[in-house]
Design an enzyme around this catalytic site. Structure first.
Site, PDB file in Angstrom:
ATOM      1  N   LYS A  22     -22.765 -13.800  44.393  1.00  0.00           N
ATOM      2  CA  LYS A  22     -21.339 -13.857  44.754  1.00  0.00           C
ATOM      3  C   LYS A  22     -21.175 -14.035  46.257  1.00  0.00           C
ATOM      4  CE  LYS A  22     -18.885  -9.929  45.405  1.00  0.00           C
ATOM      5  NZ  LYS A  22     -18.128  -9.917  46.661  1.00  0.00           N
ATOM      6  N   ASN A  23     -21.924 -13.232  47.024  1.00  0.00           N
ATOM      7  CA  ASN A  23     -21.716 -13.250  48.475  1.00  0.00           C
ATOM      8  C   ASN A  23     -22.259 -14.507  49.146  1.00  0.00           C
ATOM      9  OD1 ASN A  23     -20.425 -10.861  48.242  1.00  0.00           O
ATOM     10  ND2 ASN A  23     -21.985  -9.613  49.261  1.00  0.00           N
ATOM     11  N   CYS A 116      -8.788  -1.851  52.516  1.00  0.00           N
ATOM     12  CA  CYS A 116      -9.316  -1.974  51.160  1.00  0.00           C
ATOM     13  C   CYS A 116      -9.912  -0.639  50.783  1.00  0.00           C
ATOM     14  CB  CYS A 116     -10.346  -3.094  51.063  1.00  0.00           C
ATOM     15  SG  CYS A 116     -11.924  -2.656  51.751  1.00  0.00           S
ATOM     16  N   ARG A 121     -11.952  -2.110  57.391  1.00  0.00           N
ATOM     17  CA  ARG A 121     -12.505  -3.469  57.395  1.00  0.00           C
ATOM     18  C   ARG A 121     -11.663  -4.488  58.164  1.00  0.00           C
ATOM     19  NH1 ARG A 121     -14.883  -4.816  51.468  1.00  0.00           N
ATOM     20  NH2 ARG A 121     -16.310  -6.182  52.536  1.00  0.00           N
ATOM     21  N   ASP A 310     -24.318  -2.299  49.567  1.00  0.00           N
ATOM     22  CA  ASP A 310     -23.889  -2.726  48.234  1.00  0.00           C
ATOM     23  C   ASP A 310     -24.770  -2.156  47.113  1.00  0.00           C
ATOM     24  OD1 ASP A 310     -21.779  -4.087  49.293  1.00  0.00           O
ATOM     25  OD2 ASP A 310     -22.598  -6.085  48.994  1.00  0.00           O
ATOM     26  N   ARG A 402     -15.306  -8.696  39.158  1.00  0.00           N
ATOM     27  CA  ARG A 402     -15.239  -9.468  40.412  1.00  0.00           C
ATOM     28  C   ARG A 402     -16.637  -9.902  40.841  1.00  0.00           C
ATOM     29  NH1 ARG A 402     -13.016  -6.409  45.083  1.00  0.00           N
ATOM     30  NH2 ARG A 402     -13.825  -8.337  45.954  1.00  0.00           N
TER      31      ARG A 402
END
Ligand code: UD1
Length: 422
Positions: A22-23, A116, A121, A310, A402
């Site tokens: 994803k990243n 968030c 952030r 993560d 997500r």
């Protein structure tokens, strides 16, 4: 809203394939704005975040088509250089369009993301770097309104105050089309940054130092298209390995890059798991742990190549059922312990002291209804639920969707008793 029901207590066994990261997919998609030529991305994961960015790019006039795992993007008719609040608030990474839009079109209007779940952030480093490249950036009505008074960005020497992944990506993309040479010091070294640099080079960019803390970029006047295979998702792969260790299973993750998992694999070995790696696979065996349970392992998150933030929630779930006591220190985000209270509902013994959690391993967890609070926190809850006695219901799993492709199907194929309740 969908929920997951997981009946815990089954060891995971078998093989699972890693999806595209994803990243990496998100900045690679944003990079399509740098050229009028087609950009083809293979191994594109089917994720809500990828879809969200695709919709944002479409709203700007980019053609975005998907054929199975191939994403085809073409930004030859961009009509609107804007990322509205409604999209940015659902996905902060939307800010990745800012650098490319400014570099190619000389103007952009991108909503500030706001807070968030895992912390404030801010994007101040993105803005400061773009200003150093000659952009004018003002904040108006919650939007970053950016333009390039001289017509083209110009190379600059940028040193970011902290290591920022999307900040490095935004500035790197902008610098590719700037006039002259840019140095980015304190650059992020994450594999996803390297993946982006590698596609930009294929598009004609001149970038040196990707994977180090110092990037040298010599601007070119135009970039062409590219066809690129997205790097494997090291966080997804790591999540399956943690799940295998927690359930005392035997799982091989295929299609991954073992070197990208080094810091995690070290910790899993310390926990007692036996690990074998090939060129593109990792096998973890935890079927005959000496103490019958994994050993508790302390960790501290940091930038790559350190232990990834993560993976913090997932490893904490493993520590919850381990033998002994571990400390888990979060250094990247200030509020990334939202999973703790949910893990406690499953019977975990965790005390939070500032940015450190003291986790006292307990032999068993017991099922409860818990709530997912952010993407990786949800993955931690899934792992805890896989070992808890009874049926755990995880609510608000849209967070999981997500960033994890078909997670329940992949886990079910490994023997987990898991179902999605719609
Ligand atoms: C990226 C990842 C995310 C991961 C994080 C850290 C993507 C799409 N997301 O997020 O999964 O958890 O890296 O590895 O790649 N900061 C500032 N000012 C800035 C930029 C960052 O203060 O302008 C701070 C942040 O608040 C945070 C730290 O720097 O405390 C690192 O954040 P950053 O690396 O930018 O995270 P993201 O790129 O948003």
């Amino acid at each position: 809203m969908d929920k997951l029901r997981i009946h815990g207590g089954t060891a995971l066994h078998g093989e699972v394939f890693a999806s595209g990261a994803k990243n990496a997919a998100l900045p690679l998609m944003a990079a399509s704005l740098l050229t009028a030529q087609p950009v083809l991305l293979e191994h594109a994961p089917r994720l809500v975040d990828v879809h969200t960015l695709g919709e944002l790019l479409r709203s700007m006039g980019v053609q975005v088509e998907r054929e199975d795992s191939l994403l085809r993007l073409r930004a030859d008719a961009v009509s609107r250089c804007e990322a509205p609040y409604e999209r940015v608030k659902t996905m902060r990474a939307s800010v990745l369009v800012l650098g490319p839009l400014l570099a190619r079109f000389g103007h952009a209007r991108v909503s500030l993301p706001g807070g968030c779940a895992i912390g404030a952030r801010p994007v101040d480093q993105h803005v400061r770097g773009l200003r150093q490249l000659g952009a004018r950036v003002d904040i108006e009505h919650g939007y970053l309104v950016a333009s390039v008074p001289s017509g083209r960005l110009r190379g600059a020497h940028i040193s970011t105050d902290m290591v920022t992944v999307t900040g490095t990506e935004n500035l790197m993309m902008a610098a590719c089309l700037a006039d002259g040479e840019t140095l980015i010091e304190n650059a992020a070294q994450e594999p996803e940054v390297v993946d982006l640099a590698s596609m930009l080079v294929d598009m004609g960019a001149d970038i040196e130092g990707a994977g180090t803390s110092r990037l040298r970029i010599r601007g070119v006047s135009t970039l062409g298209g590219a066809s690129h295979r997205i790097v494997a998702d090291r966080i997804e792969a790591g999540t399956f390995l943690c799940a295998a260790a927690a359930t005392r299973g035997d799982v091989t993750v295929r299609g991954c890059v073992p070197a990208h998992l080094d810091s995690l694999l070290d910790k899993l070995r310390e926990a007692g798991a036996s690990i074998d790696c090939g060129e593109d696979w990792v096998r973890l065996r935890a079927t005959d742990l000496p103490a019958g349970r994994p050993r508790a392992v302390s960790l501290r998150t940091s930038e790559y190549p350190g232990f990834p933030t993560d993976m913090q929630a997932q490893f904490m779930a493993l520590d919850c059922i381990a033998e002994g006591t571990a400390t888990v220190t979060e250094t990247i985000f200030e509020n990334r312990f939202m999973h703790v209270q949910e893990l406690v509902r499953l019977g975990a013994r965790i005390a939070v002291e500032g940015n450190t959690c003291v986790v006292q391993g307990s032999g068993k967890l017991s099922a409860a209804t818990v709530m997912a609070t952010d993407l990786r926190a949800s993955a931690g809850l899934v792992i805890a639920a896989l070992v808890a006695e009874g049926s755990t219901c995880i609510e608000r799993i849209y967070h999981l969707d997500r960033g994890y492709e078909a997670m329940e199907h992949k886990l079910a194929a490994l023997g987990a008793r898991i179902e999605r309740l719609r």
